[in-house]
Design a protein around this motif. Structure first.
Motif, short mmCIF file in Angstrom:
data_model
loop_
_atom_site.label_atom_id
_atom_site.label_comp_id
_atom_site.label_asym_id
_atom_site.label_seq_id
_atom_site.Cartn_x
_atom_site.Cartn_y
_atom_site.Cartn_z
N MET A 277 76.16 104.84 -73.13
CA MET A 277 75.84 104.19 -74.39
C MET A 277 77.01 103.42 -74.98
O MET A 277 77.98 104.03 -75.42
N PRO A 278 76.95 102.09 -75.02
CA PRO A 278 77.88 101.32 -75.84
C PRO A 278 77.33 101.31 -77.27
O PRO A 278 76.13 101.10 -77.47
N ILE A 279 78.20 101.55 -78.25
CA ILE A 279 77.77 101.68 -79.64
C ILE A 279 78.79 100.99 -80.55
O ILE A 279 80.00 101.08 -80.31
N VAL A 280 78.31 100.34 -81.60
CA VAL A 280 79.17 99.81 -82.65
C VAL A 280 78.87 100.62 -83.90
O VAL A 280 77.70 100.87 -84.23
N SER A 281 79.91 101.05 -84.61
CA SER A 281 79.71 101.88 -85.78
C SER A 281 80.41 101.33 -87.01
O SER A 281 81.38 100.58 -86.91
N TYR A 282 79.89 101.71 -88.16
CA TYR A 282 80.51 101.44 -89.45
C TYR A 282 81.12 102.76 -89.90
O TYR A 282 80.42 103.77 -89.98
N ASP A 283 82.42 102.76 -90.17
CA ASP A 283 83.16 103.98 -90.46
C ASP A 283 83.47 104.07 -91.96
O ASP A 283 83.96 103.11 -92.55
N ASP B 230 90.03 104.59 -105.39
CA ASP B 230 90.99 104.39 -104.30
C ASP B 230 90.38 105.01 -103.05
O ASP B 230 90.15 106.21 -103.00
N ASN B 231 90.11 104.17 -102.07
CA ASN B 231 89.56 104.68 -100.82
C ASN B 231 90.59 105.53 -100.10
O ASN B 231 91.76 105.19 -100.02
N LYS B 232 90.14 106.65 -99.61
CA LYS B 232 91.00 107.48 -98.80
C LYS B 232 91.15 106.80 -97.44
O LYS B 232 90.24 106.12 -96.98
N PRO B 233 92.26 106.98 -96.77
CA PRO B 233 92.47 106.24 -95.53
C PRO B 233 91.63 106.69 -94.34
O PRO B 233 91.48 105.96 -93.39
N GLY B 234 91.04 107.87 -94.37
CA GLY B 234 90.27 108.33 -93.21
C GLY B 234 91.16 108.43 -91.99
O GLY B 234 92.35 108.72 -92.10
N THR B 235 90.60 108.21 -90.82
CA THR B 235 91.41 108.18 -89.60
C THR B 235 91.13 106.88 -88.86
O THR B 235 90.00 106.41 -88.81
N ASP B 236 92.18 106.29 -88.33
CA ASP B 236 92.04 105.07 -87.52
C ASP B 236 92.32 105.39 -86.06
O ASP B 236 92.69 104.53 -85.28
N ALA B 237 92.09 106.64 -85.68
CA ALA B 237 92.40 107.10 -84.33
C ALA B 237 91.52 106.45 -83.26
O ALA B 237 90.30 106.36 -83.41
N GLY C 255 76.40 117.87 -71.38
CA GLY C 255 77.72 117.61 -71.93
C GLY C 255 77.85 116.17 -72.39
O GLY C 255 76.93 115.37 -72.23
N ASN C 256 79.00 115.88 -72.96
CA ASN C 256 79.26 114.51 -73.40
C ASN C 256 80.71 114.14 -73.18
O ASN C 256 81.59 115.00 -73.19
N ILE C 257 80.92 112.87 -72.96
CA ILE C 257 82.24 112.26 -72.97
C ILE C 257 82.11 111.10 -73.94
O ILE C 257 81.21 110.26 -73.76
N GLN C 258 82.92 111.09 -74.97
CA GLN C 258 82.81 110.05 -75.98
C GLN C 258 84.18 109.48 -76.29
O GLN C 258 85.19 110.19 -76.21
N GLY C 259 84.19 108.22 -76.66
CA GLY C 259 85.43 107.56 -77.02
C GLY C 259 85.24 106.61 -78.18
O GLY C 259 84.12 106.18 -78.47
N ARG C 260 86.35 106.30 -78.82
CA ARG C 260 86.32 105.38 -79.96
C ARG C 260 87.52 104.45 -79.88
O ARG C 260 88.64 104.89 -79.64
N PHE C 261 87.25 103.16 -80.07
CA PHE C 261 88.31 102.18 -80.26
C PHE C 261 88.18 101.69 -81.69
O PHE C 261 87.19 101.05 -82.05
N ALA C 262 89.15 102.04 -82.52
CA ALA C 262 89.14 101.65 -83.92
C ALA C 262 89.62 100.20 -84.02
O ALA C 262 90.71 99.87 -83.57
N VAL C 263 88.78 99.33 -84.57
CA VAL C 263 89.15 97.93 -84.75
C VAL C 263 90.15 97.86 -85.90
O VAL C 263 89.86 98.30 -87.01
N PRO C 264 91.36 97.32 -85.65
CA PRO C 264 92.39 97.29 -86.69
C PRO C 264 91.94 96.52 -87.95
O PRO C 264 91.31 95.48 -87.85
N GLU C 265 92.26 97.08 -89.10
CA GLU C 265 91.99 96.46 -90.40
C GLU C 265 90.52 96.15 -90.64
O GLU C 265 90.19 95.23 -91.39
N ALA C 266 89.63 96.89 -90.02
CA ALA C 266 88.19 96.69 -90.22
C ALA C 266 87.51 98.05 -90.30
O ALA C 266 87.97 99.01 -89.68
N PRO C 267 86.40 98.15 -91.03
CA PRO C 267 85.71 99.44 -91.14
C PRO C 267 84.73 99.69 -90.00
O PRO C 267 83.80 100.46 -90.14
N VAL C 268 84.94 99.05 -88.87
CA VAL C 268 84.04 99.22 -87.72
C VAL C 268 84.82 99.73 -86.51
O VAL C 268 86.04 99.57 -86.43
N SER C 269 84.09 100.34 -85.61
CA SER C 269 84.66 100.82 -84.35
C SER C 269 83.72 100.49 -83.21
O SER C 269 82.52 100.35 -83.40
#
Length: 175
Positions: free
Chosen positions: A91-97, A30-37, A62-76
Motif C-alpha cells: 500500500m502506497p499512502i499519502v497522509s495528513y499529519d 501554538d501548534n505542538k511540533p508533533g514528530t517529523d520522524a 504482520g505489517n511492515i510500515q514506513g513513513r517519509f515526512a515531507v519537510p515543512e509540510a503537514p503531509v507524509s
C-alpha cells in the motif's frame, strides 16, 4: 460501481470533516511540533472482517510500515505491507499529519492496496482496493517510534461487495 462511488464520497466527506475540525481546533493556538520522524517499523496486523465467501475469513498477520515526512509540510508519504501466511498487500499512502503533543501525531490518509496473489487472504481483504487509514505515532528518545492505525479497504473482497477493516500496531526505527 455506483456503490463504490457512494462509499468513496462518504469516506472523503468524513475525512474532510475531520481535517477541517482538527484545523479549527488548532487555530489561534501554538501548534505542538508533533514528530517529523522518517522511520520504518514492523508489528502485527489483525483483519476483523469477512467477505462472506470461502477463504474470506478475518486474517491475522504482520505489517511492515514506513513513513517519509515531507519537510515543512503537514503531509507524509507512507508505505505499508500487510501480510498473512499466504500473501501480502502492498500500500502506497499519502497522509495528513496533525501534531497532538511533543513527539506525537495523529494522521488520516488514503491510498491503494495491491494484493500480490489475487483471491488469497491478507489482513485487508483479498483483492486490490482503495484504502483509507487513520492512526497515531509517537517518538520515544532519539530513534524509537511506536505506531498504530486502522485501515479500511473499500470493496476489498472478490465476489463480494464487502469492505475490509484491519488494525495494525508496531515499533519503528527513526533514520
Amino acid at each position: 460501481m455506483q456503490r463504490l462511488l457512494i462509499k468513496s464520497a462518504i469516506a472523503i466527506a468524513a475525512i474532510s470533516t475531520a481535517l477541517f475540525s482538527a484545523n479549527a481546533a488548532f487555530a489561534g493556538q501554538d501548534n505542538k511540533p508533533g514528530t517529523d520522524a522518517t522511520y520504518i517499523g514492523a508489528g502485527v496486523s489483525a483483519g476483523v472482517t469477512n467477505g462472506g465467501q470461502t477463504g474470506d475469513a478475518a486474517t491475522f498477520g504482520g505489517n511492515i510500515q514506513g513513513r517519509f515526512a515531507v519537510p515543512e509540510a503537514p503531509v507524509s508519504v507512507r508505505g505499508a505491507i500487510l501480510f498473512s501466511d499466504e500473501t501480502s498487500a502492498l500500500m502506497p499512502i499519502v497522509s495528513y499529519d496533525i501534531p497532538i503533543t511533543n513527539n506525537a501525531n495523529v494522521y488520516v490518509g488514503g491510498g491503494y492496496s495491491f494484493v500480490e496473489a489475487d483471491g488469497q487472504p491478507t489482513p485487508l481483504g483479498n483483492r486490490n482496493s482503495v484504502v483509507l487509514t487513520a492512526g497515531a505515532e509517537a517518538q520515544f528518545g532519539d530513534s524509537i517510534i511506536v505506531y498504530g492505525d486502522t485501515k479500511w479497504g473499500i470493496d476489498a473482497y472478490q465476489n463480494s461487495s464487502a469492505d475490509a477493516l484491519s488494525f495494525q500496531g508496531g515499533v519503528g526505527y527513526k533514520f
